[in-house]
Design a protein around this motif. Structure first.
Motif, mmCIF file in Angstrom:
data_model
loop_
_atom_site.group_PDB
_atom_site.id
_atom_site.type_symbol
_atom_site.label_atom_id
_atom_site.label_comp_id
_atom_site.label_asym_id
_atom_site.label_seq_id
_atom_site.Cartn_x
_atom_site.Cartn_y
_atom_site.Cartn_z
ATOM 1 N N ALA A 240 -9.721 15.081 -9.967
ATOM 2 C CA ALA A 240 -8.268 15.201 -10.080
ATOM 3 C C ALA A 240 -7.577 14.610 -8.853
ATOM 4 O O ALA A 240 -6.552 13.925 -8.970
ATOM 5 N N ALA A 241 -8.151 14.861 -7.673
ATOM 6 C CA ALA A 241 -7.568 14.324 -6.441
ATOM 7 C C ALA A 241 -7.619 12.796 -6.424
ATOM 8 O O ALA A 241 -6.654 12.131 -6.022
ATOM 9 N N MET A 242 -8.744 12.225 -6.863
ATOM 10 C CA MET A 242 -8.865 10.768 -6.932
ATOM 11 C C MET A 242 -7.782 10.168 -7.826
ATOM 12 O O MET A 242 -7.149 9.158 -7.492
ATOM 13 N N THR A 243 -7.563 10.806 -8.960
ATOM 14 C CA THR A 243 -6.598 10.275 -9.927
ATOM 15 C C THR A 243 -5.180 10.339 -9.385
ATOM 16 O O THR A 243 -4.422 9.366 -9.472
ATOM 17 N N THR A 244 -4.796 11.482 -8.834
ATOM 18 C CA THR A 244 -3.436 11.610 -8.319
ATOM 19 C C THR A 244 -3.234 10.735 -7.078
ATOM 20 O O THR A 244 -2.159 10.159 -6.896
ATOM 21 N N PHE A 245 -4.260 10.622 -6.252
ATOM 22 C CA PHE A 245 -4.130 9.864 -5.004
ATOM 23 C C PHE A 245 -3.988 8.367 -5.277
ATOM 24 O O PHE A 245 -3.123 7.699 -4.703
ATOM 25 N N PHE A 246 -4.823 7.835 -6.177
ATOM 26 C CA PHE A 246 -4.856 6.384 -6.374
ATOM 27 C C PHE A 246 -4.022 5.892 -7.550
ATOM 28 O O PHE A 246 -3.657 4.719 -7.584
ATOM 29 N N VAL A 247 -3.721 6.755 -8.534
ATOM 30 C CA VAL A 247 -2.993 6.311 -9.725
ATOM 31 C C VAL A 247 -1.558 6.831 -9.733
ATOM 32 O O VAL A 247 -0.610 6.056 -9.856
ATOM 33 N N PHE A 248 -1.384 8.151 -9.590
ATOM 34 C CA PHE A 248 -0.029 8.701 -9.626
ATOM 35 C C PHE A 248 0.832 8.171 -8.490
ATOM 36 O O PHE A 248 2.048 8.043 -8.648
ATOM 37 N N SER A 249 0.229 7.874 -7.347
ATOM 38 C CA SER A 249 1.006 7.336 -6.232
ATOM 39 C C SER A 249 1.642 5.998 -6.595
ATOM 40 O O SER A 249 2.697 5.640 -6.056
ATOM 41 N N VAL A 250 1.018 5.270 -7.524
ATOM 42 C CA VAL A 250 1.584 4.008 -8.003
ATOM 43 C C VAL A 250 2.597 4.253 -9.113
ATOM 44 O O VAL A 250 3.733 3.782 -9.067
ATOM 45 N N ILE A 251 2.192 5.031 -10.138
ATOM 46 C CA ILE A 251 3.045 5.232 -11.310
ATOM 47 C C ILE A 251 4.339 5.968 -10.955
ATOM 48 O O ILE A 251 5.416 5.644 -11.462
ATOM 49 N N LEU A 252 4.253 6.963 -10.071
ATOM 50 C CA LEU A 252 5.422 7.757 -9.728
ATOM 51 C C LEU A 252 6.269 7.132 -8.620
ATOM 52 O O LEU A 252 7.382 7.593 -8.365
ATOM 53 N N THR A 253 5.748 6.090 -7.966
ATOM 54 C CA THR A 253 6.405 5.581 -6.765
ATOM 55 C C THR A 253 6.816 4.115 -6.862
ATOM 56 O O THR A 253 7.940 3.751 -6.527
ATOM 57 N N MET A 254 5.919 3.252 -7.336
ATOM 58 C CA MET A 254 6.081 1.818 -7.159
ATOM 59 C C MET A 254 6.692 1.061 -8.331
ATOM 60 O O MET A 254 6.975 -0.129 -8.217
ATOM 61 N N LEU A 255 6.903 1.704 -9.472
ATOM 62 C CA LEU A 255 7.331 0.942 -10.651
ATOM 63 C C LEU A 255 8.713 0.291 -10.514
ATOM 64 O O LEU A 255 8.913 -0.816 -11.031
ATOM 65 N N PRO A 256 9.708 0.919 -9.825
ATOM 66 C CA PRO A 256 10.961 0.173 -9.608
ATOM 67 C C PRO A 256 10.753 -1.117 -8.820
ATOM 68 O O PRO A 256 11.377 -2.146 -9.129
ATOM 69 N N ALA A 257 9.858 -1.087 -7.830
ATOM 70 C CA ALA A 257 9.570 -2.288 -7.048
ATOM 71 C C ALA A 257 8.828 -3.322 -7.889
ATOM 72 O O ALA A 257 9.105 -4.522 -7.812
ATOM 73 N N VAL A 258 7.863 -2.874 -8.704
ATOM 74 C CA VAL A 258 7.150 -3.795 -9.591
ATOM 75 C C VAL A 258 8.129 -4.460 -10.552
ATOM 76 O O VAL A 258 8.073 -5.675 -10.789
ATOM 77 N N ALA A 259 9.050 -3.664 -11.107
ATOM 78 C CA ALA A 259 10.001 -4.189 -12.091
ATOM 79 C C ALA A 259 10.868 -5.294 -11.514
ATOM 80 O O ALA A 259 11.125 -6.309 -12.184
ATOM 81 N N THR A 260 11.328 -5.134 -10.285
ATOM 82 C CA THR A 260 12.274 -6.096 -9.711
ATOM 83 C C THR A 260 11.579 -7.201 -8.911
ATOM 84 O O THR A 260 11.881 -8.379 -9.074
ATOM 85 N N VAL A 261 10.633 -6.839 -8.052
ATOM 86 C CA VAL A 261 10.001 -7.814 -7.150
ATOM 87 C C VAL A 261 8.963 -8.658 -7.878
ATOM 88 O O VAL A 261 8.893 -9.879 -7.699
ATOM 89 N N VAL A 262 8.138 -8.017 -8.712
ATOM 90 C CA VAL A 262 7.032 -8.723 -9.368
ATOM 91 C C VAL A 262 7.466 -9.324 -10.704
ATOM 92 O O VAL A 262 7.129 -10.465 -11.024
ATOM 93 N N LEU A 263 8.234 -8.559 -11.488
ATOM 94 C CA LEU A 263 8.573 -8.989 -12.846
ATOM 95 C C LEU A 263 10.004 -9.523 -12.976
ATOM 96 O O LEU A 263 10.406 -9.904 -14.083
ATOM 97 N N ASN A 264 10.750 -9.523 -11.880
ATOM 98 C CA ASN A 264 12.128 -10.040 -11.876
ATOM 99 C C ASN A 264 13.003 -9.348 -12.929
ATOM 100 O O ASN A 264 13.828 -9.979 -13.600
ATOM 101 N N GLY A 265 12.831 -8.028 -13.056
ATOM 102 C CA GLY A 265 13.577 -7.259 -14.036
ATOM 103 C C GLY A 265 14.606 -6.349 -13.395
ATOM 104 O O GLY A 265 15.056 -6.575 -12.266
ATOM 105 N N ASP A 266 14.952 -5.270 -14.132
ATOM 106 C CA ASP A 266 15.972 -4.340 -13.666
ATOM 107 C C ASP A 266 15.559 -2.920 -14.029
ATOM 108 O O ASP A 266 14.382 -2.662 -14.290
ATOM 109 N N ALA A 267 16.528 -2.005 -14.049
ATOM 110 C CA ALA A 267 16.219 -0.602 -14.349
ATOM 111 C C ALA A 267 15.615 -0.444 -15.733
ATOM 112 O O ALA A 267 14.747 0.408 -15.953
ATOM 113 N N GLU A 268 16.053 -1.265 -16.676
ATOM 114 C CA GLU A 268 15.496 -1.185 -18.026
ATOM 115 C C GLU A 268 14.017 -1.576 -18.024
ATOM 116 O O GLU A 268 13.207 -0.964 -18.724
#
Length: 430
Positions: A240-268
């Motif tokens: 459980a610790a491995m999953t939250t440490f390596f996966v949730f830290s991305v899903i809960l934190t980085m997706l706004p940055a991925v959407a705009t910086v990597v995919l050139n998108g917006d809030a949608e």
């Protein structure tokens, strides 16, 4: 032979819904369904508010760290309280507090007065509420259905969480893009009324530990001593610790940055990413988890799920095309509930009834409690190395960690959940 296999699979999937025959559980789950949609609506909106205010990956990591830090600090004590206090009344109090915090944030955003430190402070306060809520909430599922059905009850609760993870962020992305962020917080505040009313309506049978004057620290130490004698429970904590440490830290934190910086998108775009993750997790809960729990070799199933998740996260880290990113995130998220839900259910089954709240709080602390560290590290890594590189690092570490568990925890390979580990006494049933 093939027909017999299909019949067995269908029976397994059908029986996974058996806790719904309890009216109290149905009422509570209905309230949770509405509230969870609001919660994920706010999570997506809160991340976007921080991103708009700062345009900083480190700030995204910081707000997640503030939201999860209390789980690490006060989580273990919350388990002691969950064993001693009436869990239903405790949950009514925590849900009411969370509703008030949502309305405060809504007002700040609506009036245009919001600053990033406001979001940090409210995230910290909500983290305190969550730390008190989590062990009581998980133990309450067993109070409603009895321990014979607790794994299935956890699965259904996880299903509701992931339905909301699909609907909430997608709705949030559309709402933010067309109206703004404030309505998301107002709607979340209102959604808490559903779960509060359901908690008022239901009745549960709790094996409540009476206050005998024992030192809470000693009670907590007793739970830790129990875990020391249970190597397979330790393995569940680690996965459980491995999953939250390596996966949730991305899903809960980085997706706004991925959407705009990597995919050139917006809030949608960020909302679509969150929804894709939720849809994958929902498929995992509906189909994979019941079949995985029916397998004898639980250790191998957990290891396979972790490696599967890591491989798809690695592919996600290289993608710059939205459809491929959605597919990778969807597939990666199938494995997440397999790990978390299986681990959570097995911990409940392996726990003495009057120690369940404390052991669940330890599980929460040792798995989700290190999320602030993970969120801070992935935020700093993304700020200095780039968001894609930060995700690649996490994905590789997850794969390596899963392989290390298989290599060094040799008894895990052959571990089967025995009847003695899942024995339920009549007194623990409704």
């Amino acid at each position: 032979m093939e027909g017999s296999l299909m019949t067995s699979v269908f029976t397994t999937l059908r029986e996974s819904f058996s806790p719904l025959r309890y009216p109290n559980f149905r009422i509570y789950l209905g309230g949770q369904a509405i509230s969870f949609i609001g919660t994920w609506l706010q999570n997506a909106a809160q991340a976007w508010v921080v991103w708009e205010l700062t345009r900083s990956e480190a700030a995204l990591g910081t707000v997640t760290a503030f939201a999860t830090l209390p789980i690490l600090v006060i989580g273990p004590w919350a388990g002691v309280w969950a064993d001693r206090w009436d869990r239903r009344k405790l949950l009514i109090a925590t849900q009411s507090a969370a509703m008030c915090l949502a309305f405060i944030l809504a007002l700040l955003v609506q009036t245009g007065l919001v600053q990033v430190w406001h979001v940090y402070g409210l995230a910290l306060l909500l983290g305190v509420v969550t730390a008190l809520d989590l062990p009581a909430q998980q133990a309450f599922l067993g109070d409603l259905t009895g321990m014979a059905e607790v794994r299935k009850a956890i699965n259904l609760n996880a299903m509701i969480v992931n339905v909301s993870r699909t609907l909430g962020p997608a709705f949030s992305g559309i709402l933010i893009a067309r109206i703004g962020t404030a309505p998301a917080f107002w709607l979340n505040g209102l959604s808490f009324l559903a779960v509060i009313l359901s908690l008022i309506a239901v009745r549960a049978q709790q094996v409540q530990k009476k206050s005998d004057g024992a030192n809470p620290l000693r009670q907590l130490f007793a739970a830790m001593q129990f875990v020391r004698t249970q190597p397979r429970m330790q393995d569940l904590f680690i996965f459980a610790a491995m999953t939250t440490f390596f996966v949730f830290s991305v899903i809960l934190t980085m997706l706004p940055a991925v959407a705009t910086v990597v995919l050139n998108g917006d809030a949608e775009t960020a909302g679509y990413l969150q929804a894709s993750s939720g849809a994958g997790a929902l498929l995992g809960v509906l189909l994979v988890v019941p079949l995985a729990q029916a397998q004898k070799r639980s250790g191998l199933v957990l290891t396979a799920a972790a490696i599967w998740t890591g491989v798809w996260m690695l592919l996600f880290a290289f993608s710059t095309w939205l459809p491929l990113s959605l597919l990778c995130l969807f597939c990666a998220s199938i494995g997440v509930p397999t790990i978390i839900t299986m681990a959570l259910g097995l911990v409940q089954l392996m726990s003495p009834s009057d120690m369940r709240g404390r052991l669940l709080s330890l599980f929460t602390m040792l798995s989700f409690g290190f999320q602030p560290v993970a969120a801070y590290l992935v935020g700093q890594s993304a700020e200095h190395l780039g968001v894609q590189t930060a995700i690649r690092i996490n994905a590789v570490l997850l794969i390596v960690s899963a392989l290390a568990m298989l290599l060094f925890r040799t008894e895990l390979r052959n571990w089967e959940v025995t009847t003695s580990q899942t024995k339920v006494t009549q007194s623990e049933m409704l």
